[in-house]
Design a protein around this motif. Structure first.
Motif, PDB file in Angstrom:
ATOM      1  N   THR A   7       3.697  -9.365   6.008  1.00 10.48           N
ATOM      2  CA  THR A   7       2.663 -10.212   5.437  1.00 10.48           C
ATOM      3  C   THR A   7       2.085 -11.057   6.563  1.00 10.48           C
ATOM      4  O   THR A   7       2.748 -11.320   7.570  1.00 10.48           O
ATOM      5  CB  THR A   7       3.204 -11.145   4.337  1.00 10.48           C
ATOM      6  N   CYS A  45      -6.600 -10.277   0.191  1.00 13.77           N
ATOM      7  CA  CYS A  45      -7.847  -9.697   0.661  1.00 13.77           C
ATOM      8  C   CYS A  45      -8.994 -10.354  -0.105  1.00 13.77           C
ATOM      9  O   CYS A  45      -8.789 -11.004  -1.135  1.00 13.77           O
ATOM     10  CB  CYS A  45      -7.877  -8.179   0.469  1.00 13.77           C
ATOM     11  N   TRP A  95      -4.285  -6.110  -7.842  1.00 13.36           N
ATOM     12  CA  TRP A  95      -3.782  -5.313  -6.737  1.00 13.36           C
ATOM     13  C   TRP A  95      -4.690  -4.112  -6.494  1.00 13.36           C
ATOM     14  O   TRP A  95      -5.254  -3.541  -7.427  1.00 13.36           O
ATOM     15  CB  TRP A  95      -2.377  -4.802  -7.020  1.00 13.36           C
ATOM     16  N   LEU A 115     -10.463  -0.242   2.541  1.00 14.05           N
ATOM     17  CA  LEU A 115     -10.217  -1.531   3.184  1.00 14.05           C
ATOM     18  C   LEU A 115     -11.005  -1.616   4.484  1.00 14.05           C
ATOM     19  O   LEU A 115     -11.008  -0.682   5.279  1.00 14.05           O
ATOM     20  CB  LEU A 115      -8.725  -1.697   3.470  1.00 14.05           C
ATOM     21  N   THR A 157     -11.054  -3.951   7.844  1.00 15.28           N
ATOM     22  CA  THR A 157     -10.331  -4.980   8.589  1.00 15.28           C
ATOM     23  C   THR A 157     -11.281  -5.618   9.593  1.00 15.28           C
ATOM     24  O   THR A 157     -11.877  -4.920  10.425  1.00 15.28           O
ATOM     25  CB  THR A 157      -9.106  -4.393   9.308  1.00 15.28           C
ATOM     26  N   ASP A 210      -9.833  -7.460   4.749  1.00 17.76           N
ATOM     27  CA  ASP A 210      -8.718  -8.266   5.245  1.00 17.76           C
ATOM     28  C   ASP A 210      -8.816  -8.407   6.755  1.00 17.76           C
ATOM     29  O   ASP A 210      -9.813  -7.992   7.362  1.00 17.76           O
ATOM     30  CB  ASP A 210      -7.367  -7.662   4.825  1.00 17.76           C
ATOM     31  N   GLY A 220      -4.955  -5.060   8.150  1.00 18.58           N
ATOM     32  CA  GLY A 220      -4.604  -3.714   7.704  1.00 18.58           C
ATOM     33  C   GLY A 220      -4.676  -2.645   8.774  1.00 18.58           C
ATOM     34  O   GLY A 220      -3.741  -1.845   8.943  1.00 18.58           O
ATOM     35  N   LYS A 276      -3.057  -4.573  -1.251  1.00 18.27           N
ATOM     36  CA  LYS A 276      -3.785  -5.827  -1.113  1.00 18.27           C
ATOM     37  C   LYS A 276      -4.044  -6.460  -2.483  1.00 18.27           C
ATOM     38  O   LYS A 276      -4.268  -5.756  -3.470  1.00 18.27           O
ATOM     39  CB  LYS A 276      -5.109  -5.589  -0.387  1.00 18.27           C
TER      40      LYS A 276
END
Length: 283
Positions: free
Chosen positions: A24, A89, A101, A131, A133, A149, A152, A172
Motif C-alpha cells: 500500500t 484511486c 473496488w 488504470l 499511473t 493512481d 500501480g 484499487k
C-alpha cells in the motif's frame, strides 16, 4: 464456518507454501488491513507488517517509492510467492462511484506510455477497470475512462521481474472523484468497511496461485534448456514465462516452433531466438 475460522485454516494450510506480499502507498490504507489481518510490525527500510502468511509493506506515495519498496521487499524476502497492490484511486463519477473496488485489467504508465497487462486467470466478483499511473496528484478531471493512481505501474514493473504475471494483482478503491483531496477520517472508516469485501478474494486467489505446480510441464522446460544456451537469469525468467503461458492454455507446438534443432552457434543467434520465444510466451 465463520470468516475468522476459515482464515485461520487457510493460514495454516498456506504457511509452508510461501508468503503473499501486500503493498500500500499510505499508512491510511495499511492500518485497516493490518488490524483486520492481525499483523505485527517488523523492522526494515520500509514499514513492514506480517502475520503467518502475509507480509504488508507501506511503500510511500509515488512511482519511485513504490518501485523501490516493491523491489526491496522481493529481494529482501525470497519466500514471497505472489503480490497484490491495494490502495486508493481517483475516478470520474461517470467511470466509478466512490468507495467501490476495481480489479485492474491493464495499467498505463503516463510518463513513459508503457502498457502493462496482468494475467487475470482467476474468476472474481469485482468490476474491472483500466488504470492510469501518474507522477503527481491529479486535482482536475483527466481525459481517461478508467481509474487513476500514483503507484500501480511501478508496482507491476518491479514485481514482474520476480513473479509470474498471474501471481500479481492490483486492486484499487475509489477514494475521490479526481479532486486529489479526501477526508482522512471518513475515508479510512469507509475503507475499513470495504476491506470485508476484499478478504475472501485474497484468501481464494492466493490459494489458487498455490496450484501452479499442477500446470508445470518439466519436459517443455527441459526442451527449451536443451535447445538454447541459457544463463541462470534467463533460465529463471524462462520458467516464469512458461508457467504463465501454460496457465493460459498455451500450445506446446508454438513453443517447439520457436526452438532450433541444434544449439545456436553464436551469442547473437541465441539472443534472437530467446527473444522470439519470450514474445511467444508473453503473448
Amino acid at each position: 464456518m465463520a470468516w475468522n475460522n476459515r482464515l485461520t485454516v487457510y493460514l495454516v494450510l498456506l504457511r509452508v507454501l510461501g508468503m503473499l506480499l501486500i503493498t500500500t502507498a499510505l499508512m491510511l490504507e495499511a492500518r485497516p488491513l493490518v488490524e483486520r489481518l492481525g499483523m505485527k510490525a517488523l523492522g526494515g527500510s520500509f514499514p513492514v507488517y506480517e502475520n503467518a502468511d502475509m507480509r504488508l509493506v507501506v511503500t510511500g506515495v509515488g512511482p519511485l517509492r513504490a518501485s523501490a519498496a516493491t523491489g526491496w521487499a522481493l529481494g529482501c524476502f525470497p519466500d514471497i510467492h505472489a503480490a497484490v497492490n491495494i490502495g486508493f484511486c481517483g475516478a470520474l463519477p461517470s467511470v466509478a462511484p466512490l468507495h467501490q473496488w476495481r480489479l485492474i485489467l491493464s495499467v498505463r504508465d503516463q510518463p513513459s506510455g508503457r502498457l502493462y497487462i496482468p494475467d487475470i486467470l482467476f474468476q472474481h466478483a469485482f468490476e474491472e477497470a483500466e488504470l492510469l499511473t501518474v507522477p503527481n496528484v491529479v486535482r482536475e478531471p483527466l481525459d481517461w475512462r478508467g481509474v487513476v493512481d500514483m503507484e500501480g505501474s511501478a508496482f507491476f514493473e518491479a514485481g514482474r521481474q520476480m513473479l509470474a504475471l498471474h501471481r500479481m494483482v492490483i486492486l484499487k478503491w475509489v477514494s475521490d472523484p479526481l479532486t486529489g483531496t479526501i477526508d482522512p477520517e471518513h475515508t479510512q472508516a469507509r475503507f475499513a468497511e470495504s476491506i470485508e469485501e476484499l478478504l475472501p478474494f485474497l484468501r481464494d486467489w492466493y490459494a489458487w496461485t498455490q496450484q501452479d505446480p499442477a500446470h508445470e510441464d518439466p519436459q517443455l522446460l527441459a526442451l527449451c534448456e536443451a535447445r538454447l544456451r541459457l544463463t541462470a537469469t534467463q533460465r529463471a525468467f524462462l520458467r516464469k514465462w512458461l508457467l504463465g503461458y501454460e496457465c493460459r492454455g498455451g500450445s506446446r507446438e508454438i513453443v517447439e516452433a520457436c526452438l532450433p534443432d541444434q544449439l545456436p552457434k553464436t551469442r547473437k543467434e541465441n539472443a534472437v531466438i530467446f527473444n522470439q520465444l519470450r514474445h511467444a510466451l508473453k503473448g
